[in-house]
Design an enzyme around this catalytic site. Structure first.
Site, PDB file in Angstrom:
ATOM      1  N   LEU A  95       0.822  -1.207   0.000  1.00 28.71           N
ATOM      2  CA  LEU A  95       0.000   0.000   0.000  1.00 28.71           C
ATOM      3  C   LEU A  95       0.861   1.263   0.000  1.00 28.71           C
ATOM      4  O   LEU A  95       2.039   1.217   0.373  1.00 28.71           O
ATOM      5  CB  LEU A  95      -0.882   0.013   1.249  1.00 28.71           C
TER       6      LEU A  95
ATOM      7  N   SER B  44       9.474   2.446  -0.511  1.00 31.90           N
ATOM      8  CA  SER B  44      10.579   3.272  -0.992  1.00 31.90           C
ATOM      9  C   SER B  44      11.626   3.459   0.112  1.00 31.90           C
ATOM     10  O   SER B  44      12.833   3.379  -0.143  1.00 31.90           O
ATOM     11  CB  SER B  44      10.036   4.625  -1.465  1.00 31.90           C
TER      12      SER B  44
ATOM     13  N   SER C 288       2.083  -1.370  -7.215  1.00 35.30           N
ATOM     14  CA  SER C 288       1.819  -2.553  -8.056  1.00 35.30           C
ATOM     15  C   SER C 288       0.742  -3.441  -7.432  1.00 35.30           C
ATOM     16  O   SER C 288       1.013  -4.557  -6.999  1.00 35.30           O
ATOM     17  CB  SER C 288       3.123  -3.329  -8.329  1.00 35.30           C
TER      18      SER C 288
END
Lengths: 204, 204
Positions: free
Chosen positions: A38, A44, A111
């Site tokens: 999510l 990141s 994704s």
């Protein structure tokens, strides 16, 4: 131009540096570590933290994320289902190129669809490690560093993953991490262990 | 999910490996060497030969060409003017990523239009070295390894660069090589000299 010499006598044949050559040069294998999860689940952050840990081990690692992809290579793409699919396809292709170049590459994109991730995996099934950043929605929403969950809840952003668009968690990721509970360091260690298991640091 | 712990206490901040870090690790700078020229002018052969020469110097170099790009990342693109432009745009973006990853990357595409090459250059103006593979059309046509010039002359292939579509040679490339006259080794040496001049092998 008709006076130009014919070139048959020149050795214009193909030679090439292979993936194995570059892996030997770098001292480790090329591989894609595909982080999925999510928004605000820590993809990141974790990808970058792993790249730093790898760098300390003299591993050549590079992060592909929204900052260097969405606004550049994929700046022609929007957020329709078709465009999201194309976004992931191109990232998968780019990841494959980095693997071929003997680099560890870490992709950090939501994704959300299994089929898209499967497509990316199939481009290089033997060099694809899927890591699910599995922080609960509640945790992600409480972090909300850019205030986008709030906008999604208020209907200002539509089709937001986890709110009014689906997130399909991986059934069998190579690694699942509860990034809502574990510390960054704990997660980094788990990813490094995964790379050890897959013998990324060993050159045969 | 409401029982999930809040994560404010966890240090999920961003750290990152920079381009400079990766250049230090690799022992050289990242740069794009952009080969342009007619079909069969020797772009791909030269790019690969340079990558081999660089590999012998322990330089991490990777070739992007039709073999690993056109049929993969850019397989959705045809040969209309718009698609050719998008083809070059994506290659330029990908080249930029490889430069950011501290790698020498060599692109080998006809890239017939000045404006497209200029676009690719502007993505990373300080790390872009344009090399014109300037073999005469007659030489390229006499090589014709895939028989495509013959097909273009016979009208079987339309809008073929150099026959019925333009090739706009660069006005001020960093290097122009008559790849119809020079040997591969001579060309490789010239490219290596270019890299020396641009201090690619020197890490400050």
């Amino acid at each position: 131009m008709s006076n130009s010499p014919k070139a048959e006598n020149l050795t214009w044949h193909q030679t090439a540096v292979t993936r194995t050559d570059l892996e030997k040069l770098h001292g480790h294998k090329g591989v894609t570590i595909w982080f999925t999860g999510l928004s605000a689940s820590g993809k990141s952050t974790l990808a970058n933290a792993v790249s730093v840990a790898l760098y300390k081990r003299k591993v050549s690692a590079y992060v592909l994320d929204g900052d260097n992809v969405r606004h550049y290579l994929n700046r022609d793409l929007g957020f329709s289902h078709e465009d999201r699919m194309e976004n992931i396809r191109r990232i998968g292709e780019m990841a494959r190129l980095f693997t071929q170049a003997g680099m560890v590459n870490l992709t950090a994109f939501i994704s959300p669809y299994r089929s898209d991730r499967e497509m990316a995996r199939q481009l290089q099934p033997e060099s694809f490690l899927e890591v699910h950043c599995a922080a609960d929605l509640a945790v992600c929403e409480s972090r909300d560093p850019k205030g986008i969950y709030k906008k999604a809840r208020n209907g200002i952003i539509k089709e937001f993953t986890g709110i009014d668009a689906p997130y399909e968690p991986p059934d069998n990721p190579e690694l699942r991490l509860d990034t809502g509970v574990l510390s960054v360091d704990q997660c980094v260690d788990a990813v490094l262990d995964l790379l050890e298991q897959h013998e990324i640091f060993i050159i045969r």
